[in-house]
Scaffold this motif. Structure first.
Motif, short mmCIF file in Angstrom:
data_model
loop_
_atom_site.label_atom_id
_atom_site.label_comp_id
_atom_site.label_asym_id
_atom_site.label_seq_id
_atom_site.Cartn_x
_atom_site.Cartn_y
_atom_site.Cartn_z
N HIS A 1 1.83 5.52 -4.34
CA HIS A 1 0.65 5.88 -3.54
C HIS A 1 -0.27 6.84 -4.28
CE1 HIS A 1 1.68 3.75 0.16
NE2 HIS A 1 2.93 3.92 -0.27
N ILE B 1 2.83 -2.33 -3.99
CA ILE B 1 1.73 -3.25 -4.30
C ILE B 1 2.21 -4.52 -5.04
CG2 ILE B 1 -0.24 -1.68 -4.22
CD1 ILE B 1 0.17 -1.06 -7.17
N ILE C 1 -2.52 4.45 -6.17
CA ILE C 1 -3.57 3.72 -5.42
C ILE C 1 -4.39 4.65 -4.52
CG2 ILE C 1 -2.39 1.49 -5.56
CD1 ILE C 1 -1.42 1.84 -2.70
N THR D 1 0.00 3.00 3.65
CA THR D 1 -0.62 1.67 3.76
C THR D 1 0.13 0.83 4.80
OG1 THR D 1 0.86 0.74 2.06
CG2 THR D 1 -1.28 1.57 1.30
N GLU E 1 -9.19 -3.06 3.14
CA GLU E 1 -9.12 -2.74 1.71
C GLU E 1 -7.71 -3.08 1.23
OE1 GLU E 1 -9.76 0.80 -1.57
OE2 GLU E 1 -9.82 1.34 0.54
N THR F 1 -3.37 6.62 -1.89
CA THR F 1 -3.09 6.59 -0.44
C THR F 1 -1.91 7.50 -0.06
OG1 THR F 1 -1.73 4.64 -0.89
CG2 THR F 1 -3.95 4.22 -0.07
N SER G 1 -0.26 -4.60 0.17
CA SER G 1 -0.54 -3.35 0.90
C SER G 1 -2.03 -3.29 1.18
CB SER G 1 -0.16 -2.15 0.04
OG SER G 1 1.08 -1.62 0.44
N PHE G 2 -2.38 -2.82 2.39
CA PHE G 2 -3.81 -2.71 2.72
C PHE G 2 -4.02 -1.63 3.78
CE2 PHE G 2 -2.05 -5.86 5.61
CZ PHE G 2 -2.59 -5.51 6.84
N LYS H 1 -4.93 1.55 -11.73
CA LYS H 1 -4.87 1.67 -10.26
C LYS H 1 -4.29 0.42 -9.59
CE LYS H 1 -9.54 0.28 -9.33
NZ LYS H 1 -10.44 -0.17 -8.48
N HIS H 2 -4.09 -0.63 -10.37
CA HIS H 2 -3.43 -1.82 -9.81
C HIS H 2 -1.93 -1.86 -10.16
CE1 HIS H 2 -7.29 -3.21 -8.63
NE2 HIS H 2 -7.74 -3.25 -9.87
N TYR I 1 -4.88 -3.20 -1.75
CA TYR I 1 -4.55 -2.46 -2.98
C TYR I 1 -3.75 -3.36 -3.94
CZ TYR I 1 -5.71 1.22 0.30
OH TYR I 1 -6.35 1.99 1.23
#
Ligand SMILES: Cc1ncc(COP(=O)(O)O)c(C=O)c1O
Length: 378
Positions: free
Chosen positions: A344, A152, A347, A354, A295, A349, A310-311, A123-124, A297
């Motif tokens: 996305h 990201i 992560i 984001t 949050e 989203t 990205s957040f 997920k990263h 990412y």
């Protein structure tokens, strides 16, 4: 002036030498390259040749004829994928691709029935090179990877994937859009067969410039044909680089700007640019992680990412956040999917997008402080 934090889209400002070079060329030369024998046209030829050489120097590549100019990395990627993939071929790609790669592959899936495998990542956005090898089939004809995610920032294990590609004799193509100029990219050491790049992001050049570095003997069929300035009586596209893939009048004014941009990068040294941007990223990760209800990412480690963060802010739409930052604080960031829906999915989203902050060589820590202040006052 405002605070510009959208460098992953395009870098701003540019070194002043870049705009001066474009202005000077358009004011004092303005001739086409590869077409004339008069003095000014020869100067244009030299600009193009020197830029090929400097691009080679930047990426540790010493065959300027195999440096092809295009209008951006999207065009480069289209030319490479369309010029290499045939009916029913299998291609391996990352799970983080920008639409420059992903839409082109999906279009080829429709047109040529190509078979696409995505390499999984966590997920990263961390990919294990060995997972690429597991997907290789008998009809795998190409591996294409983004060097770093534009959502990201996660840097991909290019050198290791290149090694696997070499071992299996499969062409390895890299989308260098986010990495070139921000990080050391060395086509020899990183086992890259074909590097595609864009001129207007971290290379700090003008829009409308980009290219392909062909570090291999694999054939790329030309997908365009037309005038190349030589062999004009021959009725087909010529078979030698760069003319095979460069057709029509080149963007000499843009390439003149790109030449100055690459000279700037070589003078400043990519290692120093990387250090400054890494420090800024570390600072931004630290300060943004303290913003209320944020949050973030992707990896929270400046060694693993380019200067892209990205957040989301809880209960606030990304577009709304970007809009307030722009409207009230004159801070320019981007919101949405950033042309990379695949990332996305990773992560989580895809429905909401984001807010993306992306820093460049000319940003300073005080600007990140102002961003954090604004976010805390949303
Ligand atoms: C990873 C990646 N690939 C491709 C592109 C497309 O770049 P260009 O619009 O210069 O062709 C971008 C731009 O956002 C990108 O970040």
């Amino acid at each position: 002036m405002g605070i510009y934090l959208d460098n992953a889209a395009t870098s701003f400002p540019k070194p002043k030498e870049v705009s001066e070079a474009v202005y000077d060329f358009m004011t004092n030369n303005g001739t086409s390259s590869g077409r004339g024998a008069y003095k000014k046209a020869m100067e244009s030829d030299f600009i193009i040749y020197e830029c090929r050489k400097l691009i080679g120097e930047l990426f540790n590549f010493n065959n300027p004829k195999n440096v092809i100019f295009t209008s951006n990395v999207t065009e480069s990627i289209n030319m490479v994928l369309r010029g290499m993939l045939k009916e029913n071929d299998h291609v391996i790609t990352s799970s983080l691709e920008h639409n420059a790669v992903w839409r082109t592959l999906k279009t080829l899936e429709k047109e040529k029935n190509i078979d696409i495998s995505k390499v999984k990542c966590d997920k990263h956005g961390i990919t294990k090179a060995n997972d690429v090898e597991k997907l290789i089939k008998e009809n795998t004809k190409l591996i294409i990877f983004t060097a770093a995610s534009n959502v990201i920032g996660t840097i991909q294990p290019i050198k290791e994937i290149g090694e696997i590609a070499r071992k299996n004799k499969i062409p390895f193509v890299v989308d260098g859009a986010q990495l070139c100029g921000a990080y050391r990219v060395d086509v020899q050491n990183d086992n890259i067969d074909i590097l595609t790049f864009t001129g207007h992001k971290s290379l700090l050049g003008p829009m409308g410039t980009g290219g392909i570095v062909i570090n291999c003997d694999y054939n790329i069929e030309p997908t365009k044909s037309g005038g190349t300035g030589g062999d004009s009586a021959y009725e087909y596209q010529v078979d030698y680089y760069p003319n095979k893939l460069e057709t029509g009048t080149l963007n000499v004014s843009g390439i003149c700007g790109l030449r100055s941009a690459v000279k700037f990068l070589l003078k400043e040294k990519v290692e120093n640019i990387y250090e400054k941007e890494k420090n800024l990223t570390e600072y931004a990760l630290n300060i943004l992680s303290k913003v209320n209800d944020v949050e973030i990412y992707g990896p929270k480690d400046s060694e693993k990412i380019t200067p892209v963060i990205s957040f989301n802010i809880k209960n606030k739409r990304a577009e709304e956040v970007a809009h307030i930052l722009g409207d009230k604080y004159n801070i320019m960031v981007r919101a949405g999917l950033h042309c990379a829906p695949c990332a996305h999915e990773i992560i989580g989203t895809k429905e909401v997008g984001t807010v993306r902050v992306s820093m460049g060589y000319f940003n300073e820590k005080q600007e990140i402080d102002k961003l954090a202040y604004a976010l805390n006052n949303l």
